[in-house]
Motif scaffolding. Structure first.
Motif, PDB file in Angstrom:
ATOM      1  N   ALA A  13      45.247  50.550  32.691  1.00 47.08           N
ATOM      2  CA  ALA A  13      44.678  51.120  33.915  1.00 47.08           C
ATOM      3  C   ALA A  13      45.299  52.494  34.138  1.00 47.08           C
ATOM      4  O   ALA A  13      46.338  52.828  33.545  1.00 47.08           O
ATOM      5  CB  ALA A  13      44.956  50.210  35.105  1.00 47.08           C
ATOM      6  N   ASP A  14      44.664  53.308  35.002  1.00 50.20           N
ATOM      7  CA  ASP A  14      45.193  54.644  35.302  1.00 50.20           C
ATOM      8  C   ASP A  14      46.515  54.563  36.045  1.00 50.20           C
ATOM      9  O   ASP A  14      47.365  55.429  35.914  1.00 50.20           O
ATOM     10  CB  ASP A  14      44.183  55.436  36.137  1.00 50.20           C
ATOM     11  CG  ASP A  14      42.950  55.796  35.317  1.00 50.20           C
ATOM     12  OD1 ASP A  14      43.059  55.833  34.069  1.00 50.20           O
ATOM     13  OD2 ASP A  14      41.881  56.017  35.913  1.00 50.20           O
ATOM     14  N   ARG A  42      39.832  49.499  36.384  1.00 53.40           N
ATOM     15  CA  ARG A  42      40.263  50.178  37.610  1.00 53.40           C
ATOM     16  C   ARG A  42      40.207  49.165  38.727  1.00 53.40           C
ATOM     17  O   ARG A  42      39.473  48.171  38.663  1.00 53.40           O
ATOM     18  CB  ARG A  42      39.397  51.379  37.913  1.00 53.40           C
ATOM     19  CG  ARG A  42      37.981  51.061  38.313  1.00 53.40           C
ATOM     20  CD  ARG A  42      37.251  52.325  38.786  1.00 53.40           C
ATOM     21  NE  ARG A  42      35.859  52.065  39.037  1.00 53.40           N
ATOM     22  CZ  ARG A  42      35.381  51.520  40.169  1.00 53.40           C
ATOM     23  NH1 ARG A  42      36.188  51.194  41.147  1.00 53.40           N
ATOM     24  NH2 ARG A  42      34.082  51.316  40.309  1.00 53.40           N
TER      25      ARG A  42
END
Length: 169
Positions: A141-142, A165
């Motif tokens: 994930a970011d 996300r």
């Protein structure tokens, strides 16, 4: 009448055996008849023929004044019809392509839950539903995501990992 009922019951037993021992007749013959009957000599087809021969013969013999010859002819005709219908149904089921295996692209857009926390620069795990079945994937994930967070799949870079996300409510 006893012979016809015996054939009918033997056909039902043979059908049950074909469900338990799938493909055993083809295996016993070990390819000796490859292409000769092309599925006509399978346990379900033979079972359908034998059971319809027996039960139809018993019905004709018991309900009409016709003799065993006519009962056998009627049973053989009904058995041939049952065998043909079984053959056609099995061929239709074998051609069914609706059960295609899911692909990586099918994951994009699906939702899931984080089961192992995802760090900012590493992998965690998410539980997704693929074709109605729960499947666990490695996930990136970011930013960091805690266990239990609901996620949305944005990409599937490999067959065992996804990019996700967080779902914002």
């Amino acid at each position: 009448m006893g012979l016809f009922l015996g054939l009918g019951i033997a056909g039902i037993v043979l059908l049950a055996a074909s469900l338990v021992f799938d493909g055993v007749l083809e295996g016993v013959l070990d390819g000796a008849l490859d292409g000769l009957f092309d599925g006509w000599l399978s346990l379900p087809v033979v079972a359908g023929f034998v059971s319809m021969l027996g039960f139809t013969g018993a019905i004709v013999l018991g309900s009409t004044g016709l003799g065993p010859g006519a009962a056998t002819a009627a049973g053989a005709l009904a058995g041939a019809g049952a065998g043909w219908a079984t053959y056609r149904l099995s061929r239709a089921l074998l051609r069914d392509i609706s059960g295609a295996a899911p692909r990586q692209e099918d994951l994009v857009g699906s939702t899931g839950t984080v089961v192992t926390a995802i760090p900012a620069s590493g992998y965690g795990e998410v539980l997704l539903r693929l074709a109605g079945q729960p499947v666990k994937y490695a996930a990136t994930a970011d930013g960091p995501l805690e266990r239990g967070a609901e996620v949305w799949v944005t990409a599937a870079p490999s067959s065992t990992s996804v990019s996700v996300r967080a779902v914002e409510h």
